[in-house]
Design a protein around this motif. Sequence first.
Motif, mmCIF file in Angstrom:
data_model
loop_
_atom_site.group_PDB
_atom_site.id
_atom_site.type_symbol
_atom_site.label_atom_id
_atom_site.label_comp_id
_atom_site.label_asym_id
_atom_site.label_seq_id
_atom_site.Cartn_x
_atom_site.Cartn_y
_atom_site.Cartn_z
ATOM 1 N N TRP A 64 -14.754 5.993 45.163
ATOM 2 C CA TRP A 64 -15.399 7.287 45.412
ATOM 3 C C TRP A 64 -14.407 8.443 45.282
ATOM 4 C CZ3 TRP A 64 -14.124 3.591 48.950
ATOM 5 C CH2 TRP A 64 -13.217 3.960 49.951
ATOM 6 N N LYS A 65 -13.113 8.162 45.424
ATOM 7 C CA LYS A 65 -12.114 9.224 45.333
ATOM 8 C C LYS A 65 -11.973 9.769 43.912
ATOM 9 C CE LYS A 65 -9.477 7.940 49.423
ATOM 10 N NZ LYS A 65 -8.147 7.677 50.010
ATOM 11 N N ALA A 66 -12.441 9.014 42.942
ATOM 12 C CA ALA A 66 -12.419 9.497 41.560
ATOM 13 C C ALA A 66 -13.234 10.772 41.413
ATOM 14 C CB ALA A 66 -12.961 8.420 40.627
ATOM 15 N N VAL A 67 -14.288 10.888 42.191
ATOM 16 C CA VAL A 67 -15.158 12.070 42.107
ATOM 17 C C VAL A 67 -14.404 13.314 42.551
ATOM 18 C CG1 VAL A 67 -17.347 13.076 42.809
ATOM 19 C CG2 VAL A 67 -17.168 10.590 42.539
ATOM 20 N N LYS A 68 -13.773 13.254 43.721
ATOM 21 C CA LYS A 68 -13.031 14.412 44.223
ATOM 22 C C LYS A 68 -11.850 14.749 43.320
ATOM 23 C CE LYS A 68 -10.939 16.506 48.304
ATOM 24 N NZ LYS A 68 -9.755 16.998 47.574
ATOM 25 N N ASP A 69 -11.179 13.718 42.805
ATOM 26 C CA ASP A 69 -10.067 13.973 41.887
ATOM 27 C C ASP A 69 -10.540 14.770 40.672
ATOM 28 O OD1 ASP A 69 -8.347 12.638 43.535
ATOM 29 O OD2 ASP A 69 -8.239 10.820 42.322
ATOM 30 N N SER A 70 -11.720 14.444 40.178
ATOM 31 C CA SER A 70 -12.262 15.170 39.040
ATOM 32 C C SER A 70 -12.584 16.617 39.407
ATOM 33 C CB SER A 70 -13.518 14.464 38.507
ATOM 34 O OG SER A 70 -13.965 15.087 37.325
ATOM 35 N N VAL A 71 -13.158 16.806 40.583
ATOM 36 C CA VAL A 71 -13.435 18.160 41.063
ATOM 37 C C VAL A 71 -12.139 18.957 41.168
ATOM 38 C CG1 VAL A 71 -14.266 19.526 43.030
ATOM 39 C CG2 VAL A 71 -15.541 17.495 42.292
ATOM 40 N N ASP A 72 -11.100 18.342 41.716
ATOM 41 C CA ASP A 72 -9.831 19.028 41.939
ATOM 42 C C ASP A 72 -9.184 19.528 40.652
ATOM 43 O OD1 ASP A 72 -10.051 18.652 44.651
ATOM 44 O OD2 ASP A 72 -8.664 16.945 44.738
#
Length: 332
Positions: A64-72
């Motif tokens: 799920w951390k892939a999503v936030k990394d993409s947002v960042d």
Amino acid sequence: MSTKKRGQRKRKVEDDTREGKGGGPAHGEGLKEKVPPRKGQGKRKMRGKAKYIGAHVSISGGIWKAVKDSVDIGGRSFAMFLGSQRSWQRPPLDSKAAEKFREACAEHGFEPTYILPHGSYLMNCGSPKQDIFEKSQAMLVDELNRCSALGLNQFNLHPGSSLGSITTEQCLEKIAQAINHAHQQTSSVITVLENMSGQGSTVGGQFSELRTIIDRVRDQSRVGVCLDTCHAFAAGYDLSAKGGVKSMLDEFDQVVGLHYLRAIHLNDSKGKLGCHLDRHEDIGHGKIGLSAFRDVVNEPRLDNIPLILETPGRPGFEYAEQIALLYSLCEN
């Protein structure tokens, strides 16, 4: 290893938790342009609103951390691996992790169309070695099932290699066989074939080879293509020439059909035209050059599909900066 907010990059054969090295911006062009806002992040006019540019991000610490990394990093699309790149045997996808991934996608507005998981480099669905072929076929089934559990509808893989011991035709037949088997064992998820550089005995470097595989897939509504710019250039498609991007897409449409195009991998090339080397370079730092990527982000036929970076990255010019640069090249 902690996750870099400025972006991660995909490494051949290695686990996706590794980070890269390097230095300096591409020609200094457009790096002051801010990354376009995602939904709810601002109201200014967005450049390249039909272009979904993103990058291959890490799943280290939880998928799920892939999503936030993409947002960042300002991504509007992303790719990731679905498990370790180092082993054929992987633990099952945790249901709670899958739920957190789906919730994160909903929270940040990522639709399945703009997420393209990448297959393990261990897979070789065209292998003449029966044990490798069977393990690859089984892994493909597992990968498609993982996509379904994550709420995703497409999955990208490298077609395979003959290892020099069977003909190209036989290799293409085995790849189609593996896809047909996986489709029988799963539902809905589209198998997306990536074009290759023609290095060694790999297949898929020529559009005609991709077409041959597609022709042998029984359910052609469940097959597509991802075009990698570095691979295409290394295979002999001259994207660096004036009008080169248009010419490549015209040929792809004639040989394969644009309706099969599901995504683009945005990579400059360390190697020269036709070198057959799979060596990615940062945008504007390679032999393809910045003008070609300006053409890519202004090509209407590439609207509303994921455009995903897999570049090495270097200090001051990692994924966030390269995404910003590409959006700054958009003319509307």
